[in-house]
Design an enzyme around this catalytic site. Structure first.
Site, short mmCIF file in Angstrom:
data_model
loop_
_atom_site.label_atom_id
_atom_site.label_comp_id
_atom_site.label_asym_id
_atom_site.label_seq_id
_atom_site.Cartn_x
_atom_site.Cartn_y
_atom_site.Cartn_z
N HIS A 179 83.83 -39.43 47.97
CA HIS A 179 82.66 -39.08 48.83
C HIS A 179 82.81 -39.52 50.27
O HIS A 179 83.68 -40.57 50.39
CB HIS A 179 81.29 -39.60 47.99
CG HIS A 179 80.68 -38.51 46.97
ND1 HIS A 179 79.60 -38.95 46.22
CD2 HIS A 179 81.48 -37.96 46.28
CE1 HIS A 179 79.49 -38.21 45.34
NE2 HIS A 179 80.41 -37.76 45.21
N GLU A 185 81.21 -41.45 52.21
CA GLU A 185 80.88 -42.60 52.43
C GLU A 185 82.19 -43.55 52.24
O GLU A 185 82.57 -44.62 52.73
CB GLU A 185 79.61 -43.20 51.64
CG GLU A 185 78.36 -42.49 51.97
CD GLU A 185 78.14 -41.47 51.05
OE1 GLU A 185 79.11 -40.54 50.78
OE2 GLU A 185 77.10 -41.04 50.81
N ALA A 196 80.58 -4.70 60.23
CA ALA A 196 80.92 -4.32 61.49
C ALA A 196 80.44 -3.04 61.99
O ALA A 196 80.74 -2.02 60.84
CB ALA A 196 82.59 -4.51 61.49
N LEU A 234 91.83 -9.33 51.70
CA LEU A 234 90.45 -10.29 51.69
C LEU A 234 90.78 -11.81 51.37
O LEU A 234 89.90 -12.56 51.10
CB LEU A 234 89.72 -9.91 50.25
CG LEU A 234 88.99 -8.39 50.44
CD1 LEU A 234 88.32 -8.29 49.03
CD2 LEU A 234 87.99 -8.54 51.49
C1 AOF Z 1 79.95 -35.17 47.37
N1 AOF Z 1 80.42 -35.70 48.59
O1 AOF Z 1 80.14 -37.21 50.12
C2 AOF Z 1 78.52 -36.96 48.83
C3 AOF Z 1 77.76 -36.22 47.61
O2 AOF Z 1 80.58 -34.25 41.39
P1 AOF Z 1 80.19 -35.67 42.06
O3 AOF Z 1 80.12 -36.68 41.02
O4 AOF Z 1 81.39 -36.14 43.15
O5 AOF Z 1 78.83 -35.66 42.74
C4 AOF Z 1 78.43 -34.65 43.59
C5 AOF Z 1 77.01 -35.04 44.21
O6 AOF Z 1 76.84 -36.23 44.85
C6 AOF Z 1 76.72 -33.87 44.94
O7 AOF Z 1 76.06 -32.88 44.44
C7 AOF Z 1 75.35 -34.62 45.99
O8 AOF Z 1 74.24 -34.72 45.40
C8 AOF Z 1 76.02 -36.30 46.02
N2 AOF Z 1 76.58 -36.62 47.12
N3 AOF Z 1 78.63 -35.26 46.98
O9 AOF Z 1 80.47 -34.16 46.78
C9 AOF Z 1 79.85 -36.50 49.18
N4 AOF Z 1 77.74 -37.87 49.47
ZN ZN Z 2 78.42 -40.30 46.83
#
Ligand code: AOF
Ligand code: ZN
Length: 372
Positions: A54, A56, A160, A210
């Site tokens: 993620h 963070e 278009a 596509l």
């Molecule tokens: C993300 N990327 O940077 C943040 C998310 O499938 P997982 O376990 O990776 O979890 C996905 C969920 O985590 C996503 O639907 C969202 O609610 C939360 N945050 N997800 O993919 C990120 N911060």
């Molecule tokens: Zn997360």
């Protein structure tokens, strides 16, 4: 109250998130900037792929790789840090463990699985604030947020046309109505979408490819042909290996000439409409992880989507040309009288070379006209 430095960092985080548009489904795009106590940028990151780290965690790793101590720092993130262990660990806990002192996020996590990060952070003594530049961040994640809310993919209908609203001349020729600048912009839309959908009529007249033109890191969209009678020819360009392809056919279609092709059988549209049932198609795509659809044509298919209340945004490329005859950009959309017109609100107008690009959204939430 968030500071101006934090607002700048959030703008940056929104821009970072956008780099992965079209690559993260079924997950959102997310960006994160870690600031030191003096407001200097210690690390940046964004979510690149579903299943990958993620935003963070990417930003914390970047700060650590640069040799920065993030303790007492602020994490600025476009989405509320997640609270769950999914394919990766909970970001709220990762931020606590790293010693982050403050978290500023834009949009609350709307999912049942991941929600609760802000409460976890606050309980751990981290100063937490939500809502900073919420509208900008939500706009950057419009497809994902819409798909969470509606339980179906976000649909952008692109067309278009000439200034008099025609997408082809009387003899059927249509290449090229709009300019190279507009066509390049359409490739960007394709790269940002999870799936590109066309009808069999478009396939017959244009034999379109596509795929998205190569762009750094772009994930090719799923090419979807709505082809009730399975009329696609084995040599069609859409069946090459440049991107995956799905042919959606009627339950009774003969697909013997399409060995090895990914085919899905769907019910016919009800209420006297031709073609396939649009909600069933969208449900099938949603089940395949598609969260954003670029609907590219033609007029009949666009009419079916609009009649089903399944268009969330319209992007029209208008060329300064007149044809006076030939098919209109939009076919029957179930509107019989002026009171039933599908009213839109224009959200953007841009000039692309000689053309105009108009972006608009339905004024009322997209619901089937029958339900109104
Ligand atoms: C993300 N990327 O940077 C943040 C998310 O499938 P997982 O376990 O990776 O979890 C996905 C969920 O985590 C996503 O639907 C969202 O609610 C939360 N945050 N997800 O993919 C990120 N911060
Ligand atoms: Zn997360």
């Amino acid at each position: 109250m968030a500071t101006a430095t934090e607002a700048d960092a959030m703008r940056r985080a929104v821009a970072l998130a956008a780099r992965a548009l079209g690559a993260t489904s079924p997950n959102p795009v997310v960006g994160c900037v870690i600031l030191g106590p003096q407001g200097t940028v210690l690390g940046e990151g964004w979510h690149r792929r579903a299943g990958g780290p993620h935003a963070e965690v990417e930003a914390l790793a970047a700060a650590s790789a640069a040799g920065h101590d993030v303790r007492g720092g602020t994490a600025v993130v476009t989405l509320e840090p997640c609270n769950h262990t999914g394919r990766t660990g909970p970001c709220a806990q990762a931020l606590v463990d790293a010693g982050i002192g403050r978290v500023v996020y834009a949009v609350a996590d709307p999912t049942d699985t991941a929600t609760g990060g802000a409460a976890t952070l606050a309980a751990a003594g981290v100063a937490t604030e939500g809502g900073l530049l919420e509208d900008e961040a939500a706009a950057g994640n419009a497809a994902w947020l819409t798909s969470v809310r509606r339980g179906r993919p976000f649909v952008l209908w692109k067309y278009a046309a000439t200034l008099d609203g025609r997408s082809a001349a009387a003899d059927g020729t249509s290449r090229w109505i709009t300019s190279a600048a507009s066509r390049a912009d359409v490739h960007r839309l394709r790269a940002e979408a999870d799936a590109v959908v066309v009808g069999s009529g478009t396939l017959r007249t244009d034999d379109p490819h596509l795929a998205a033109r190569d762009r750094d890191g772009a994930v090719q969209p799923l090419r979807v042909v709505v082809d009730t009678r399975a009329s696609v020819k084995p040599g069609a360009r859409v069946l090459d290996n440049a991107a995956p392809t799905l042919i959606a056919v009627g339950e009774d279609a003969d697909t013997g000439h399409l060995p090895g092709v990914d085919v899905v059988r769907l019910p016919r549209a009800g209420a006297g409409r031709g073609g396939l049932d649009v909600p069933a198609l969208l449900a099938e795509l949603y089940g395949r992880g598609v969260r954003s659809v670029l609907l590219e044509g033609g007029p009949a298919l666009a009419g079916s989507f609009l009649a089903a209340g399944a268009v969330d945004r319209v992007v029209g490329y208008l060329a300064p040309a007149l044809l006076g005859a030939g098919p209109a950009a939009l076919g029957d959309a179930g509107v019989g009288t002026i009171a039933g017109a599908l009213r839109l609100e224009v959200t953007d107008v841009a000039r692309l070379g000689p053309d105009l690009r108009i972006t608009a959204v339905p004024t009322a939430p997209a619901t089937a006209p029958e339900e109104n």
